[in-house]
Design an enzyme around this catalytic site. Structure first.
Site, PDB file in Angstrom:
ATOM      1  N   HIS A  26       0.848  -1.194   0.000  1.00  0.00           N
ATOM      2  CA  HIS A  26       0.000   0.000   0.000  1.00  0.00           C
ATOM      3  C   HIS A  26       0.884   1.245   0.000  1.00  0.00           C
ATOM      4  O   HIS A  26       2.051   1.190   0.380  1.00  0.00           O
ATOM      5  CB  HIS A  26      -0.844   0.083   1.278  1.00  0.00           C
ATOM      6  CG  HIS A  26      -1.597  -1.152   1.635  1.00  0.00           C
ATOM      7  ND1 HIS A  26      -2.961  -1.266   1.431  1.00  0.00           N
ATOM      8  CD2 HIS A  26      -1.210  -2.321   2.211  1.00  0.00           C
ATOM      9  CE1 HIS A  26      -3.378  -2.447   1.862  1.00  0.00           C
ATOM     10  NE2 HIS A  26      -2.331  -3.104   2.342  1.00  0.00           N
ATOM     11  N   GLU A  91       2.603  -0.875   4.552  1.00  0.00           N
ATOM     12  CA  GLU A  91       2.322   0.496   4.138  1.00  0.00           C
ATOM     13  C   GLU A  91       3.640   1.218   3.836  1.00  0.00           C
ATOM     14  O   GLU A  91       4.607   1.109   4.586  1.00  0.00           O
ATOM     15  CB  GLU A  91       1.580   1.247   5.247  1.00  0.00           C
ATOM     16  CG  GLU A  91       0.159   0.781   5.498  1.00  0.00           C
ATOM     17  CD  GLU A  91      -0.843   1.419   4.544  1.00  0.00           C
ATOM     18  OE1 GLU A  91      -0.422   2.244   3.700  1.00  0.00           O
ATOM     19  OE2 GLU A  91      -2.037   1.086   4.649  1.00  0.00           O
TER      20      GLU A  91
END
Length: 224
Positions: A26, A91
């Site tokens: 992500h 992330e």
């Protein structure tokens, strides 16, 4: 690698005794790693990930790998849902409109190497958020260097960028499913998701190069 431990309350047990078979990448779409870290550990936000990598290469861990972080949401990959129970979420501190830094990518290389070895995940198991949720998500976006990961054996390789015949949408759907893209999407949304992953410079209507850019095992098994 030894990450900074910064626990998030936003996790639970993996369902149905599942263990990680995927890694989902992500971008944070926030102004700083610290802002992302605060949100990923905020119980009100009800989102998290296992790891966060800063633009400067710093690495934080928020959820144990054996637990189910809340990072993927609704989606599907290879005909399977509940991606949170099947994956480890990473992330990357990036707004989505600029390149990913060299220190950040170097940390990601090392982290992925460790995760894939720990859980016996093949390179084909490293996917983007946009792969399993076409249209709903676009991260890690067109600036992410998938080719780098593929060269290092940390992600699926793309095809040869050649194709003799102009494909139809049906040809592309068949190849996309073979590559793992099984989440519901219309033709335009599916093409956009495939380009994000394998041909981010692609523009305009479906063309032969789009089909050829898909992994060889899917493109070669497609009529055309």
């Amino acid at each position: 690698m030894t990450p900074h431990w910064h626990p998030s309350p936003n996790f639970g047990p993996r369902r149905d005794a599942l263990t990680p078979s995927l890694v989902v990448l992500h971008y944070t779409a926030m102004d700083s790693a610290e802002a992302a870290l605060e949100r990923l550990c905020d119980p009100v936000a009800e989102v998290s990930a296992h790891y966060l990598i800063g633009a400067d290469g710093r690495l934080w861990q928020m959820v144990n790998e054996a637990d189910r972080a809340w990072h993927a949401g609704v989606g599907e990959w290879q005909g399977l849902d509940d991606i949170n129970s099947r994956s480890i979420g990473i992330e990357l501190d990036n707004r989505g409109d600029h390149p990913f830094s060299a220190p950040q990518m170097a940390t990601l290389d090392g982290l992925l190497t460790d995760i894939l070895r720990r859980w016996a995940i093949p390179p084909t198991g490293v996917i983007g958020h946009s792969d399993m949720a076409p249209g709903r998500k676009c991260d890690p976006g067109p600036r992410f260097d998938w080719a780098r990961l593929a060269r290092l054996g940390l992600a699926e390789r793309s095809g040869r960028e050649t194709c003799a015949d102009d494909p139809t949408p049906e040809h592309l759907r068949t190849a996309a499913r073979a590559a793992g893209f099984t989440a519901p999407a219309d033709d335009e949304t599916l093409l956009a998701a495939l380009r994000l992953r394998y041909r981010p410079w692609g523009r305009g209507p479906l063309c032969a190069a789009d089909l050829a850019a898909l992994p060889l095992h899917s493109a070669e098994n497609t009529p055309g």
